[in-house]
Design a protein around this motif. Structure first.
Motif, PDB file in Angstrom:
ATOM      1  N   ASP A 155       8.746   4.812  -9.722  1.00  0.00           N
ATOM      2  CA  ASP A 155       9.986   5.570  -9.684  1.00  0.00           C
ATOM      3  C   ASP A 155      10.566   5.671 -11.094  1.00  0.00           C
ATOM      4  O   ASP A 155       9.951   5.219 -12.065  1.00  0.00           O
ATOM      5  N   GLY A 156      11.765   6.235 -11.216  1.00  0.00           N
ATOM      6  CA  GLY A 156      12.360   6.441 -12.529  1.00  0.00           C
ATOM      7  C   GLY A 156      12.698   5.170 -13.264  1.00  0.00           C
ATOM      8  O   GLY A 156      12.860   5.178 -14.494  1.00  0.00           O
ATOM      9  N   ASN A 157      12.816   4.057 -12.551  1.00  0.00           N
ATOM     10  CA  ASN A 157      13.132   2.776 -13.179  1.00  0.00           C
ATOM     11  C   ASN A 157      11.892   1.952 -13.499  1.00  0.00           C
ATOM     12  O   ASN A 157      12.003   0.797 -13.924  1.00  0.00           O
ATOM     13  N   GLY A 158      10.719   2.541 -13.284  1.00  0.00           N
ATOM     14  CA  GLY A 158       9.473   1.831 -13.583  1.00  0.00           C
ATOM     15  C   GLY A 158       9.006   0.898 -12.487  1.00  0.00           C
ATOM     16  O   GLY A 158       8.100   0.089 -12.710  1.00  0.00           O
ATOM     17  N   ASN A 159       9.604   0.984 -11.294  1.00  0.00           N
ATOM     18  CA  ASN A 159       9.170   0.155 -10.174  1.00  0.00           C
ATOM     19  C   ASN A 159       8.005   0.812  -9.452  1.00  0.00           C
ATOM     20  O   ASN A 159       7.990   2.029  -9.263  1.00  0.00           O
ATOM     21  N   ILE A 160       7.026   0.015  -9.038  1.00  0.00           N
ATOM     22  CA  ILE A 160       5.870   0.539  -8.322  1.00  0.00           C
ATOM     23  C   ILE A 160       6.298   1.024  -6.943  1.00  0.00           C
ATOM     24  O   ILE A 160       6.939   0.293  -6.194  1.00  0.00           O
ATOM     25  N   THR A 161       5.948   2.260  -6.611  1.00  0.00           N
ATOM     26  CA  THR A 161       6.253   2.800  -5.282  1.00  0.00           C
ATOM     27  C   THR A 161       4.990   3.068  -4.472  1.00  0.00           C
ATOM     28  O   THR A 161       5.070   3.346  -3.275  1.00  0.00           O
ATOM     29  N   ALA A 162       3.838   3.002  -5.109  1.00  0.00           N
ATOM     30  CA  ALA A 162       2.562   3.170  -4.406  1.00  0.00           C
ATOM     31  C   ALA A 162       1.496   2.366  -5.146  1.00  0.00           C
ATOM     32  O   ALA A 162       1.449   2.368  -6.377  1.00  0.00           O
ATOM     33  N   ALA A 163       0.658   1.685  -4.376  1.00  0.00           N
ATOM     34  CA  ALA A 163      -0.381   0.853  -4.991  1.00  0.00           C
ATOM     35  C   ALA A 163      -1.507   0.612  -4.006  1.00  0.00           C
ATOM     36  O   ALA A 163      -1.330   0.733  -2.789  1.00  0.00           O
ATOM     37  N   VAL A 164      -2.675   0.276  -4.548  1.00  0.00           N
ATOM     38  CA  VAL A 164      -3.834  -0.083  -3.734  1.00  0.00           C
ATOM     39  C   VAL A 164      -4.204  -1.523  -4.038  1.00  0.00           C
ATOM     40  O   VAL A 164      -4.278  -1.929  -5.206  1.00  0.00           O
ATOM     41  N   GLU A 202      -6.405  -1.478   0.661  1.00  0.00           N
ATOM     42  CA  GLU A 202      -5.162  -1.339   1.416  1.00  0.00           C
ATOM     43  C   GLU A 202      -4.140  -0.608   0.550  1.00  0.00           C
ATOM     44  O   GLU A 202      -3.699  -1.124  -0.487  1.00  0.00           O
ATOM     45  N   GLU A 203      -3.780   0.597   0.954  1.00  0.00           N
ATOM     46  CA  GLU A 203      -2.840   1.403   0.169  1.00  0.00           C
ATOM     47  C   GLU A 203      -1.446   1.351   0.785  1.00  0.00           C
ATOM     48  O   GLU A 203      -1.271   1.520   1.987  1.00  0.00           O
ATOM     49  N   HIS A 204      -0.461   1.103  -0.073  1.00  0.00           N
ATOM     50  CA  HIS A 204       0.945   1.140   0.323  1.00  0.00           C
ATOM     51  C   HIS A 204       1.607   2.293  -0.424  1.00  0.00           C
ATOM     52  O   HIS A 204       1.457   2.421  -1.641  1.00  0.00           O
ATOM     53  N   ASN A 258       8.787   7.996   4.687  1.00  0.00           N
ATOM     54  CA  ASN A 258       8.518   6.770   5.435  1.00  0.00           C
ATOM     55  C   ASN A 258       7.595   5.888   4.606  1.00  0.00           C
ATOM     56  O   ASN A 258       7.126   6.290   3.540  1.00  0.00           O
ATOM     57  N   TYR A 259       7.339   4.684   5.107  1.00  0.00           N
ATOM     58  CA  TYR A 259       6.440   3.769   4.411  1.00  0.00           C
ATOM     59  C   TYR A 259       5.088   3.820   5.103  1.00  0.00           C
ATOM     60  O   TYR A 259       4.982   3.547   6.308  1.00  0.00           O
ATOM     61  N   LEU A 312      -6.905  -5.142  12.123  1.00  0.00           N
ATOM     62  CA  LEU A 312      -6.034  -4.337  11.267  1.00  0.00           C
ATOM     63  C   LEU A 312      -6.029  -2.873  11.709  1.00  0.00           C
ATOM     64  O   LEU A 312      -7.029  -2.352  12.186  1.00  0.00           O
ATOM     65  N   GLN A 313      -4.904  -2.219  11.509  1.00  0.00           N
ATOM     66  CA  GLN A 313      -4.802  -0.787  11.811  1.00  0.00           C
ATOM     67  C   GLN A 313      -5.283   0.022  10.617  1.00  0.00           C
ATOM     68  O   GLN A 313      -5.093  -0.370   9.466  1.00  0.00           O
ATOM     69  N   GLU A 314      -5.898   1.149  10.890  1.00  0.00           N
ATOM     70  CA  GLU A 314      -6.351   2.023   9.802  1.00  0.00           C
ATOM     71  C   GLU A 314      -5.168   2.731   9.147  1.00  0.00           C
ATOM     72  O   GLU A 314      -5.209   3.033   7.955  1.00  0.00           O
ATOM     73  N   ARG A 315      -4.121   2.978   9.928  1.00  0.00           N
ATOM     74  CA  ARG A 315      -2.934   3.634   9.367  1.00  0.00           C
ATOM     75  C   ARG A 315      -1.695   3.180  10.128  1.00  0.00           C
ATOM     76  O   ARG A 315      -1.704   3.090  11.344  1.00  0.00           O
ATOM     77  N   ALA A 316      -0.651   2.846   9.363  1.00  0.00           N
ATOM     78  CA  ALA A 316       0.621   2.469   9.971  1.00  0.00           C
ATOM     79  C   ALA A 316       1.739   3.157   9.207  1.00  0.00           C
ATOM     80  O   ALA A 316       1.672   3.304   7.976  1.00  0.00           O
ATOM     81  N   GLU A 317       2.757   3.594   9.942  1.00  0.00           N
ATOM     82  CA  GLU A 317       3.889   4.274   9.312  1.00  0.00           C
ATOM     83  C   GLU A 317       5.176   3.631   9.809  1.00  0.00           C
ATOM     84  O   GLU A 317       5.391   3.473  11.010  1.00  0.00           O
ATOM     85  N   ILE A 318       6.023   3.217   8.858  1.00  0.00           N
ATOM     86  CA  ILE A 318       7.258   2.505   9.178  1.00  0.00           C
ATOM     87  C   ILE A 318       8.432   3.284   8.608  1.00  0.00           C
ATOM     88  O   ILE A 318       8.411   3.693   7.437  1.00  0.00           O
ATOM     89  N   SER A 319       9.452   3.480   9.392  1.00  0.00           N
ATOM     90  CA  SER A 319      10.632   4.214   8.928  1.00  0.00           C
ATOM     91  C   SER A 319      11.732   3.237   8.512  1.00  0.00           C
ATOM     92  O   SER A 319      11.702   2.049   8.845  1.00  0.00           O
ATOM     93  N   GLY A 320      12.709   3.742   7.779  1.00  0.00           N
ATOM     94  CA  GLY A 320      13.864   2.938   7.375  1.00  0.00           C
ATOM     95  C   GLY A 320      13.570   1.919   6.296  1.00  0.00           C
ATOM     96  O   GLY A 320      14.260   0.909   6.192  1.00  0.00           O
ATOM     97  N   ILE A 321      12.562   2.186   5.457  1.00  0.00           N
ATOM     98  CA  ILE A 321      12.190   1.266   4.387  1.00  0.00           C
ATOM     99  C   ILE A 321      12.797   1.746   3.062  1.00  0.00           C
ATOM    100  O   ILE A 321      12.647   2.905   2.692  1.00  0.00           O
ATOM    101  N   ASP A 322      13.483   0.837   2.365  1.00  0.00           N
ATOM    102  CA  ASP A 322      14.147   1.206   1.108  1.00  0.00           C
ATOM    103  C   ASP A 322      13.291   0.940  -0.123  1.00  0.00           C
ATOM    104  O   ASP A 322      13.462   1.582  -1.164  1.00  0.00           O
ATOM    105  N   LYS A 323      12.397  -0.019  -0.032  1.00  0.00           N
ATOM    106  CA  LYS A 323      11.543  -0.340  -1.175  1.00  0.00           C
ATOM    107  C   LYS A 323      10.231  -0.934  -0.674  1.00  0.00           C
ATOM    108  O   LYS A 323      10.122  -1.304   0.503  1.00  0.00           O
ATOM    109  N   PRO A 324       9.238  -1.023  -1.544  1.00  0.00           N
ATOM    110  CA  PRO A 324       7.897  -1.452  -1.098  1.00  0.00           C
ATOM    111  C   PRO A 324       7.899  -2.820  -0.426  1.00  0.00           C
ATOM    112  O   PRO A 324       8.743  -3.682  -0.706  1.00  0.00           O
ATOM    113  N   LEU A 325       6.924  -3.018   0.443  1.00  0.00           N
ATOM    114  CA  LEU A 325       6.791  -4.281   1.166  1.00  0.00           C
ATOM    115  C   LEU A 325       5.918  -5.263   0.383  1.00  0.00           C
ATOM    116  O   LEU A 325       5.032  -5.923   0.915  1.00  0.00           O
TER     117      LEU A 325
END
Length: 349
Positions: free
Chosen positions: A109-118, A134-136, A141-142, A172-185
């Motif tokens: 993001d604009g502050n240099g925080n990771i928003t997507a990673a493998v 495992e990609e986040h 949504n997340y 493990l699930q091949e794909r999961a989608e979670i709503s209401g997430i403000d920052k990475p898990l």
């Protein structure tokens, strides 16, 4: 380029620097620097999660994490960063400590925080390498996706296979989608110093990134120190005519570490050789290099160097202690932020 630097920092931390050899064994300074910063950062650390029954449950997990704080802080100091990633197994929450060799940032993001990673996990079975990616990704949504691969070697990721074909990943699930997430898990614990290798990169850098060349100089100087004693061993040169022989006519040397054979035309049978050892000069040279490492890493003078060789003024010593305090304080703030992000992720799970 960033990957190459991480490999270099890792090799220094493991005392496998590219300049080391049979002649240059190394002082293992990188490990000592990372260990000292980790010790100072976590020395008086007290932290907990509170808030009713939920807080008590999370605090039990959290205290297991903080019990290893010095270990993963040392890894982060050495390699620039560490990911703290919670996951669910059965009815419990556990935390993985992922080193930068095993994760790849994809977006920031604009502050240099990771928003997507493998994140990469490998399992070795029957001469085969099974890799799970495992990609986040934080978007509207997340989204978490899992893919598995099979290959014959580490150099090749191989072909994609069903996730459930590996027993450890079958649940493990091949794909999961979670709503209401403000920052990475997951939490990205990175060193606060600027990235001198790539100023535009938000990735962390090793605490000794600015001292790599000096660490090399110190290892080489230390090798000179050892060689000075090895080459300066006392010897007694003996003319061959002074040696006795065994029944087969072979010369008998009383002690091969001390005696050396000598063939001369004069009447000298023994000649002592005791060279002067330049211990003081080499020590002073090594100490100057160590002080340079302390300055470049933010350590106080005397942490690595010998104070008896120091000609620093009281003001310079005071400034070096302030510099060390500031460096440790910055690392502590980075650790605090990472632990807060970790608790957020654990709370979501």
């Amino acid at each position: 380029e960033v990957s190459a630097k991480i490999d270099l920092w890792s090799s220094l931390y493991e005392n496998r620097a590219p300049w080391l050899s049979k002649e240059v064994t190394g002082l293992n300074l990188a490990s000592a620097i990372a260990s000292e910063f980790a010790r100072l950062t976590t020395l008086e650390m007290k932290t907990e999660v509170s808030g009713g029954e939920r807080g008590e449950f999370l605090n039990g997990i959290y205290q297991n994490v903080t019990a290893h704080a010095r270990n993963f802080t040392e890894l982060a100091c050495a390699k620039g960063s560490v990911i703290l990633k919670p996951y669910v197994r059965g009815t419990g929450i556990y935390v993985d400590y992922i080193q930068p060799n095993d994760f790849l940032p994809l977006d920031f993001d604009g502050n240099g925080n990771i928003t997507a990673a493998v994140f990469c996990e490998r399992i070795y079975k029957e001469d085969k390498v099974f890799t799970r990616l495992e990609e986040h990704r934080l978007d509207k949504n997340y989204i978490i996706t899992n893919k598995a691969y099979k290959s014959n070697s580490l150099s090749d990721i191989g072909r994609e296979i069903p996730l459930n074909s590996v027993s450890e990943w079958a649940s493990l699930q091949e794909r999961a989608e979670i709503s209401g997430i403000d920052k990475p898990l997951f939490a990205h614990f990175k060193m606060p110093s600027a990235n001198v290798t790539n100023p535009d990169s938000p990735m962390g850098t090793s605490v000794y990134a600015r001292a790599v060349d000096l660490i090399k100089d110190a290892d080489i100087q230390y090798a000179r120190f050892l060689w000075e004693f090895e080459s300066g061993k006392r010897a007694l040169f003996v003319d061959e005519s002074a040696l006795t022989r065994d029944k087969l006519g072979r010369k008998i040397i009383p002690d091969e570490r001390l005696y050396r054979m000598l063939s001369t035309d004069d009447d000298t049978l023994f000649k002592d050789w005791t060279p002067a050892i330049r211990q003081e000069e080499i020590n002073k040279g090594l100490n100057r290099i160590l002080r340079g490492i302390e300055f470049n890493t933010g350590l106080a003078y005397g942490t690595l160097s010998d104070v008896q060789y120091s000609d620093k003024t009281a003001e310079e010593i005071r400034s070096s202690k302030q510099r060390s305090y500031a460096t440790v304080s910055d690392i502590q703030m980075a650790l605090k932020t990472a632990l807060q992000d970790l608790v957020y992720a654990m709370n979501v799970w």
